[in-house]
Design a protein around this motif. Structure first.
Motif, mmCIF file in Angstrom:
data_model
loop_
_atom_site.group_PDB
_atom_site.id
_atom_site.type_symbol
_atom_site.label_atom_id
_atom_site.label_comp_id
_atom_site.label_asym_id
_atom_site.label_seq_id
_atom_site.Cartn_x
_atom_site.Cartn_y
_atom_site.Cartn_z
ATOM 1 N N LEU A 168 -1.597 0.296 -4.711
ATOM 2 C CA LEU A 168 -2.739 1.075 -4.709
ATOM 3 C C LEU A 168 -2.558 2.550 -4.247
ATOM 4 O O LEU A 168 -1.959 2.539 -3.201
ATOM 5 C CB LEU A 168 -3.998 0.606 -4.243
ATOM 6 N N MET A 169 -2.560 3.489 -4.908
ATOM 7 C CA MET A 169 -1.906 4.810 -4.582
ATOM 8 C C MET A 169 -2.880 5.904 -5.160
ATOM 9 O O MET A 169 -3.521 6.033 -6.244
ATOM 10 C CB MET A 169 -0.534 5.159 -5.153
ATOM 11 N N THR A 170 -2.903 7.180 -4.667
ATOM 12 C CA THR A 170 -3.788 8.341 -5.108
ATOM 13 C C THR A 170 -2.835 8.803 -6.596
ATOM 14 O O THR A 170 -3.570 9.158 -7.508
ATOM 15 C CB THR A 170 -3.591 9.263 -4.017
ATOM 16 N N ILE A 225 -6.716 5.341 0.041
ATOM 17 C CA ILE A 225 -7.476 4.877 1.245
ATOM 18 C C ILE A 225 -8.781 4.065 0.549
ATOM 19 O O ILE A 225 -9.148 2.954 0.859
ATOM 20 C CB ILE A 225 -7.679 5.484 2.274
ATOM 21 N N HIS A 226 -9.403 4.902 -0.159
ATOM 22 C CA HIS A 226 -10.570 4.297 -0.767
ATOM 23 C C HIS A 226 -10.457 3.482 -1.697
ATOM 24 O O HIS A 226 -11.404 2.420 -1.791
ATOM 25 C CB HIS A 226 -11.562 5.439 -1.241
ATOM 26 N N THR A 279 -11.734 -0.370 -1.780
ATOM 27 C CA THR A 279 -12.578 -0.808 -2.760
ATOM 28 C C THR A 279 -12.192 -2.412 -3.304
ATOM 29 O O THR A 279 -12.987 -3.259 -3.739
ATOM 30 C CB THR A 279 -12.248 0.074 -4.176
ATOM 31 N N ALA A 280 -10.638 -2.590 -3.384
ATOM 32 C CA ALA A 280 -10.086 -3.812 -3.644
ATOM 33 C C ALA A 280 -10.649 -4.840 -2.580
ATOM 34 O O ALA A 280 -11.133 -5.906 -3.085
ATOM 35 C CB ALA A 280 -8.636 -3.940 -3.606
ATOM 36 N N LEU A 286 -1.173 6.638 6.611
ATOM 37 C CA LEU A 286 -0.498 5.332 6.647
ATOM 38 C C LEU A 286 -1.298 4.219 7.609
ATOM 39 O O LEU A 286 -1.734 3.086 6.872
ATOM 40 C CB LEU A 286 0.912 5.317 7.094
ATOM 41 N N ARG A 287 -1.713 4.889 8.488
ATOM 42 C CA ARG A 287 -2.345 3.837 9.336
ATOM 43 C C ARG A 287 -3.783 3.367 8.819
ATOM 44 O O ARG A 287 -4.277 2.341 8.902
ATOM 45 C CB ARG A 287 -2.637 4.581 10.849
ATOM 46 N N LYS A 288 -4.415 4.424 8.040
ATOM 47 C CA LYS A 288 -5.770 4.240 7.548
ATOM 48 C C LYS A 288 -5.644 3.112 6.241
ATOM 49 O O LYS A 288 -6.468 2.383 6.075
ATOM 50 C CB LYS A 288 -6.398 5.626 6.925
ATOM 51 N N LYS A 289 -4.614 3.334 5.559
ATOM 52 C CA LYS A 289 -4.342 2.570 4.517
ATOM 53 C C LYS A 289 -4.125 0.935 5.186
ATOM 54 O O LYS A 289 -4.673 -0.114 4.344
ATOM 55 C CB LYS A 289 -2.745 2.894 3.735
ATOM 56 N N ILE A 290 -3.255 0.994 6.139
ATOM 57 C CA ILE A 290 -3.107 -0.571 6.599
ATOM 58 C C ILE A 290 -4.488 -0.962 7.260
ATOM 59 O O ILE A 290 -4.760 -2.135 7.143
ATOM 60 C CB ILE A 290 -2.027 -0.565 7.821
#
Length: 295
Positions: A102-104, A125-126, A130-131, A171-175
């Motif tokens: 998932l990417m922007t 990130i959102h 969502t997933a 990156l931290r927020k994605k993880i």
């Protein structure tokens, strides 16, 4: 062993990238990756990469699945609002596609239809959140689902984008949002690959380091223009001296792949042909290399 089981069991991962056709002749795409069947763990199916129209990533992912390949369905926020994004994720799950990246997404101004209107209702990130929300059994608005999806969620990281503090924060927020694996933009330096690997692993995800063989000096200079710090001078100088730049670029990337196989958890090959050569290299890694116990 499936891609998701390898992720969970700490096995070494090899992924590759495949672009849907500009049209509907999908069989040639399948034929082009046939040498890699049973060798590459999963194939990322790009979503209108670089803002250029291709067949739907979801459709191509299903065609790969039906042809015996495990897909990673790439989904960007550029072309869809949150309603469409949730719908696409549910559709993927219903079709048996569990791996998602998932990417922007790139801005439309970078593509060949620059007047197209971008959406960007939410960001990567959102979208990861969502997933995970769908996996909890409800839509973003809280309405209950009939049947709950289960994804292996991934995201991307560009070590050459700036400012670095912001990129590491994202990156931290994605993880933290739930990304289990992170695939990177291509790297051309073992030290950079090791630093990126250590960063991603320290934040709690599986690092899959991107490699893209350089075919020519022109290609190297183009990539250096996009990411000025991504292409080291020694690679440029080597290409200038090489009698066969494409072979030099391939050998250069394979040397880095050897190093990643020693210290890392995974490699993501962005292919420009050479599927037979890649298949032979993967056979070597799995069967005859000092790192075969990691597979």
């Amino acid at each position: 062993m499936s891609f998701s089981k390898k992720i969970k069991n700490g096995k070494f991962i090899i992924t590759a990238e495949v672009a849907p056709p500009r049209g509907i002749e999908w069989k040639t795409v399948i034929e082009s990756i046939e040498p890699l069947k049973g060798k590459v763990d999963a194939f990322n199916v790009t979503d209108n990469q670089r803002s250029m129209v291709r067949m739907s990533s979801l459709a191509m992912s299903k065609l790969l699945l039906d042809s015996g390949f495990e897909p990673i369905f790439q989904l960007t926020c550029r072309d869809r609002n949150r309603i469409a994004l949730q719908s696409e994720l549910l559709g993927a799950a219903a079709l048996g596609i569990k791996n998602v990246c998932l990417m922007t997404g790139d801005f439309t101004t970078l593509g060949d239809q620059p007047d197209a209107k971008p959406v960007f209702d939410i960001d990567s990130i959102h979208l990861i959140q969502t997933a995970k929300k769908l996996e909890s059994g409800v839509l973003l608005n809280g309405k209950e689902l009939k049947g709950v999806p289960n994804f292996t969620v991934g995201a991307v990281y560009n070590p050459f984008a700036g400012p670095k503090v912001l990129q590491v924060w994202k990156l931290r927020k994605k993880i933290e949002a739930g990304a289990e694996f992170i695939q990177t933009q291509p790297v051309y330096d073992v030290r950079v690959a090791k630093d990126v690997h250590d960063l991603i692993e320290s934040l709690g995800a599986i690092p899959i380091i991107g490699l893209l063989p350089i075919k020519s000096l022109k290609m190297a200079n183009f990539m250096k223009k996009l990411n000025p710090t991504s292409i080291p001078n020694r690679l440029i100088e080597g290409l200038e001296r090489a009698n066969n730049p494409a072979q030099y670029g391939w050998d250069y990337v394979i040397d880095i792949a050897h190093a990643i196989a020693e210290f890392g958890k995974g490699i993501h090959f962005m292919l420009v042909g050479k599927t037979a050569e890649l298949a032979a290299f993967i056979d070597y890694l799995r069967n005859n290399s000092p790192y075969n116990h990691k597979f």
